[in-house]
Design a protein around this motif. Structure first.
Motif, mmCIF file in Angstrom:
data_model
loop_
_atom_site.group_PDB
_atom_site.id
_atom_site.type_symbol
_atom_site.label_atom_id
_atom_site.label_comp_id
_atom_site.label_asym_id
_atom_site.label_seq_id
_atom_site.Cartn_x
_atom_site.Cartn_y
_atom_site.Cartn_z
ATOM 1 N N ASP A 364 -8.098 4.048 -6.811
ATOM 2 C CA ASP A 364 -6.955 3.253 -6.351
ATOM 3 C C ASP A 364 -6.431 3.865 -5.056
ATOM 4 N N THR A 365 -6.891 3.332 -3.940
ATOM 5 C CA THR A 365 -6.504 3.882 -2.650
ATOM 6 C C THR A 365 -5.316 3.123 -2.070
ATOM 7 N N THR A 366 -4.551 3.804 -1.219
ATOM 8 C CA THR A 366 -3.459 3.165 -0.489
ATOM 9 C C THR A 366 -3.722 3.305 1.005
ATOM 10 N N SER A 367 -2.946 2.608 1.802
ATOM 11 C CA SER A 367 -3.172 2.614 3.245
ATOM 12 C C SER A 367 -2.816 3.948 3.883
ATOM 13 N N ARG A 368 -2.077 4.804 3.180
ATOM 14 C CA ARG A 368 -1.749 6.121 3.738
ATOM 15 C C ARG A 368 -2.410 7.244 2.947
ATOM 16 N N PHE A 369 -3.252 6.900 1.958
ATOM 17 C CA PHE A 369 -4.005 7.827 1.109
ATOM 18 C C PHE A 369 -3.134 8.549 0.079
ATOM 19 N N THR A 370 -1.822 8.423 0.154
ATOM 20 C CA THR A 370 -0.924 9.105 -0.784
ATOM 21 C C THR A 370 -0.363 8.092 -1.781
ATOM 22 N N PRO A 371 0.055 8.546 -2.972
ATOM 23 C CA PRO A 371 0.484 7.606 -4.009
ATOM 24 C C PRO A 371 1.710 6.788 -3.612
ATOM 25 N N VAL A 372 1.879 5.706 -4.322
ATOM 26 C CA VAL A 372 3.062 4.863 -4.176
ATOM 27 C C VAL A 372 3.846 4.943 -5.483
ATOM 28 N N PHE A 373 5.158 5.070 -5.351
ATOM 29 C CA PHE A 373 6.053 5.221 -6.492
ATOM 30 C C PHE A 373 7.110 4.128 -6.429
ATOM 31 N N GLY A 374 7.668 3.794 -7.593
ATOM 32 C CA GLY A 374 8.749 2.823 -7.594
ATOM 33 C C GLY A 374 9.187 2.478 -8.997
ATOM 34 N N THR A 375 10.150 1.559 -9.075
ATOM 35 C CA THR A 375 10.670 1.108 -10.366
ATOM 36 C C THR A 375 10.648 -0.415 -10.413
ATOM 37 N N ALA A 376 10.725 -0.933 -11.631
ATOM 38 C CA ALA A 376 10.779 -2.370 -11.874
ATOM 39 C C ALA A 376 11.587 -2.602 -13.142
ATOM 40 N N LEU A 377 11.768 -3.858 -13.495
ATOM 41 C CA LEU A 377 12.493 -4.245 -14.706
ATOM 42 C C LEU A 377 13.870 -3.598 -14.756
ATOM 43 N N GLY A 378 14.588 -3.702 -13.630
ATOM 44 C CA GLY A 378 15.934 -3.162 -13.586
ATOM 45 C C GLY A 378 15.998 -1.651 -13.692
ATOM 46 N N GLY A 379 14.919 -0.988 -13.279
ATOM 47 C CA GLY A 379 14.891 0.476 -13.332
ATOM 48 C C GLY A 379 14.391 1.032 -14.647
ATOM 49 N N ARG A 380 14.062 0.187 -15.607
ATOM 50 C CA ARG A 380 13.593 0.682 -16.907
ATOM 51 C C ARG A 380 12.100 0.985 -16.927
#
Length: 468
Positions: A364-380
Motif C-alpha cells: 500500500d504505497t502513498t504519493s509521499r512513501f510515508t503512511p497516511v493517518f486520520g479519523t472517521a465516524l465522528g472520531g470513533r
C-alpha cells in the motif's frame, strides 16, 4: 553477462507458488475461530490482523489491561503484506532519511528520534513477551551496481553522517570483501537495520495479544461500520460487535473506508526464496556478516540470508493493475523469471541454486512513501495505512498514532505534520493508470542512464513519488 535462459528456467522449476514464511505447517498455529452471532461488545475493535492491527491490540492492552479488545482478521493471520515481506526492520518512519528531509525538513530530527525509540521498543517488546522471531541486527548494505549509482551511494553516506548516523562508505573492493559480486562498485553500510522472520513475528504478536486478553478472530471479514447511539457497530459476514472505538489497519485492502483510495495505491512486489546454500556455495560469495542487501536504483532488489542459509531475493518490479485490482491470480508472473535472472547476474557463482518458493504481495504505497493517518465516524475510528513496503517496524509506530487519535489524545505523535497532513492524492482512473506507467518508464530510464527526466522532476517539485 546475462545467464543462460535454460539455467534461469531450471532455477525456478521446483519453486512452490506459495509464501515461504507461512508455508511451514509445523510452525503455523491452528486457526482461531471466526466471530459469529450478533450482540458482541468491546471497548476497542481492531480491524486487520497484520502488523498494524496486532501492534494496536498489544499496545492497547499494555496501556490499559482492563480494556476489552477484539481483533478481526478476514483470512488467516499473516496472509497479506505482514507475512509476505522480506523481513527488513528499519528504524526509519519516513521511508529513509532523504525522504524524511524532503517531506518534513522541520520535523526530521524528531522523526528520526521517534524512529529510533520505536525500533528499541519493538526489540524490547519481543524480549519481554518471549517472541522468537529470529530478530537480529546485522545492518544493511546499499550497493551501487552502475557507475552513476556510485555518487548516489556516496551522497547517501554523507547525508547520514551529517545527521549523526554511524554509516560506513565502502569501495568496490571493500564491498566485495563483505559480499562477493562482480556487480558491486561501491556501497554504504547502515548498522541500524535489523532482520526478522515476519511469519514468526505475526504469530508471536498474536499469541502475546491473546495472553494479554485480546480476543482474536480469523476468517472474519468486516463488511460495514454503522454509527449507533454513540458507538460503532462493526458488521461481519457472520455477526457483529458493538464497540466504543475502532482502529483500522487493513493496508492495501481499503474498501471499508472509500476515502483511502485517494491516498493509497496497491502495487505488487515479487519475491523468491532459495534452497539452503551449502557451506561451499556460501564460501563463493562470503556474506559472513548476514547483512541485509539492497541496490541503489529506483527499481531496486532487496535480499538477505535467513538463519538457515536460504537467500530471499525480491523487489525490482512494482506492478500496478488497472484499476487498482487485487487478485490472487496476479501473484505468479514473469516478474519471478526476471528476479531469477537478476539473481544470477549478481551472483553468477551460484549457478545451479534452486528456488523453493515464489510469491508476491500487495504494497500500500502513498504519493509521499510515508503512511497516511486520520479519523472517521465522528472520531470513533482511526486508520493508519500506506507504509510503502517499509512497515515491519513503522507499523508499531502507526498503531501508536492510531490509538492516540481514536482516543482523542493530544500527544507528540498526533501533533506531527506527517500525521496531521495528508499526502497528495492520486488522480482518478484512467489518469492514475497512465501516470503510473509513465512514472515506471521514467524511473527505469533513470536507472539505465543516470538522468532524471522532466516527468520525474515535475513529480519531485509536486512532492510526489513512486517507489518499487
Amino acid at each position: 553477462m546475462s545467464p543462460d535462459p535454460a539455467v534461469v528456467r531450471a532455477s525456478l522449476a521446483d519453486a512452490t507458488p506459495d509464501v515461504f514464511w507461512t508455508d511451514r505447517p509445523g510452525l503455523r498455529p491452528d486457526p482461531r475461530p471466526a466471530l459469529t452471532g450478533a450482540g458482541h461488545r468491546a471497548d476497542l475493535v481492531v480491524v486487520g490482523g497484520g502488523f498494524t492491527g496486532l501492534w494496536a491490540a498489544v499496545q492497547a492492552k499494555e496501556d490499559d489491561p482492563s480494556r476489552d479488545v477484539v481483533l478481526l482478521e478476514r483470512g488467516r493471520l499473516g496472509v497479506a503484506a505482514s507475512g509476505r515481506n522480506g523481513g527488513f526492520v528499519a528504524p526509519s518512519l519516513t521511508h529513509g532519511l532523504a525522504q524524511g528531509i524532503a517531506c518534513w525538513p522541520d520535523e526530521v530530527e524528531t522523526l528520526e528520534r521517534l524512529g529510533t525509540e520505536n525500533f528499541a521498543a519493538l526489540a524490547e517488546t519481543l524480549t519481554r513477551h518471549g517472541i522468537d522471531a529470529d530478530f537480529h541486527v546485522p545492518g544493511e548494505l546499499t550497493l551501487a551496481l552502475t557507475e552513476h549509482q556510485v555518487p548516489t551511494v556516496r551522497e547517501a553516506y554523507e547525508l547520514h553522517r551529517a545527521h549523526g548516523v554511524d554509516v560506513s562508505h565502502l569501495t568496490a573492493e571493500q564491498a566485495r570483501a563483505r559480499v562477493d559480486s562482480p556487480r558491486y562498485l561501491a556501497g554504504v553500510f547502515d548498522p541500524t537495520v535489523g532482520l526478522v522472520d515476519p511469519g514468526r513475528l505475526v504469530w508471536g504478536l498474536a499469541a502475546a495479544a491473546e495472553r494479554l486478553g485480546v480476543r482474536v478472530h480469523e476468517d472474519t471479514a468486516v463488511t460495514a461500520f454503522d454509527r449507533e447511539d454513540g458507538a460503532v457497530v462493526v458488521r461481519t459476514e457472520w455477526g457483529s460487535v458493538r464497540a466504543d472505538r475502532v482502529v483500522l489497519g487493513t493496508g492495501a485492502f481499503r474498501g471499508l473506508l472509500r476515502r483511502l483510495a485517494l491516498w493509497t495505491l496497491p502495487v505488487y512486489d515479487h519475491v523468491l526464496m532459495s534452497e539452503p546454500l551449502t557451506p561451499e556455495q556460501l564460501g563463493r560469495i562470503g556474506w559472513e556478516g548476514r547483512e541485509g542487501l539492497a541496490d541503489a536504483g529506483n527499481q531496486f532488489h532487496y535480499y538477505r540470508r535467513t538463519l538457515d542459509d536460504r537467500v530471499l531475493f525480491g523487489g525490482y518490479d512494482a506492478n500496478y493493475h488497472f484499476p487498482g485490482r487485487i487478485d490472487p491470480r496476479l501473484e505468479q508472473s514473469s516478474s519471478h523469471d526476471l528476479l531469477a535472472r537478476h539473481f544470477l547476474e549478481i551472483f553468477p557463482q551460484l549457478e545451479g541454486v534452486r528456488f523453493t518458493h515464489r510469491w508476491a504481495g500487495v504494497i500500500d504505497t502513498t504519493s509521499r512513501f510515508t503512511p497516511v493517518f486520520g479519523t472517521a465516524l465522528g472520531g470513533r475510528l482511526a486508520y493508519a495505512v500506506g507504509y510503502t513496503g517499509l512497515g515491519v517496524a513503522s507499523t508499531r509506530f502507526g498503531a501508536r498514532v492510531a490509538l492516540d487519535l481514536v482516543d482523542g489524545r493530544d500527544t507528540e505523535v498526533t501533533r506531527l505534520g506527517m500525521v496531521r497532513r495528508k499526502p497528495v492524492p492520486f488522480p482518478p482512473e484512467p489518469i492514475r493508470w497512465a501516470a503510473v506507467r509513465a512514472t515506471r518508464a521514467s524511473l527505469a530510464a533513470e536507472d539505465r542512464t543516470g538522468r532524471r527526466n522532466l516527468w520525474l522532476r515535475g513529480l519531485d517539485a509536486a512532492g510526489i513519488g513512486f517507489d518499487s
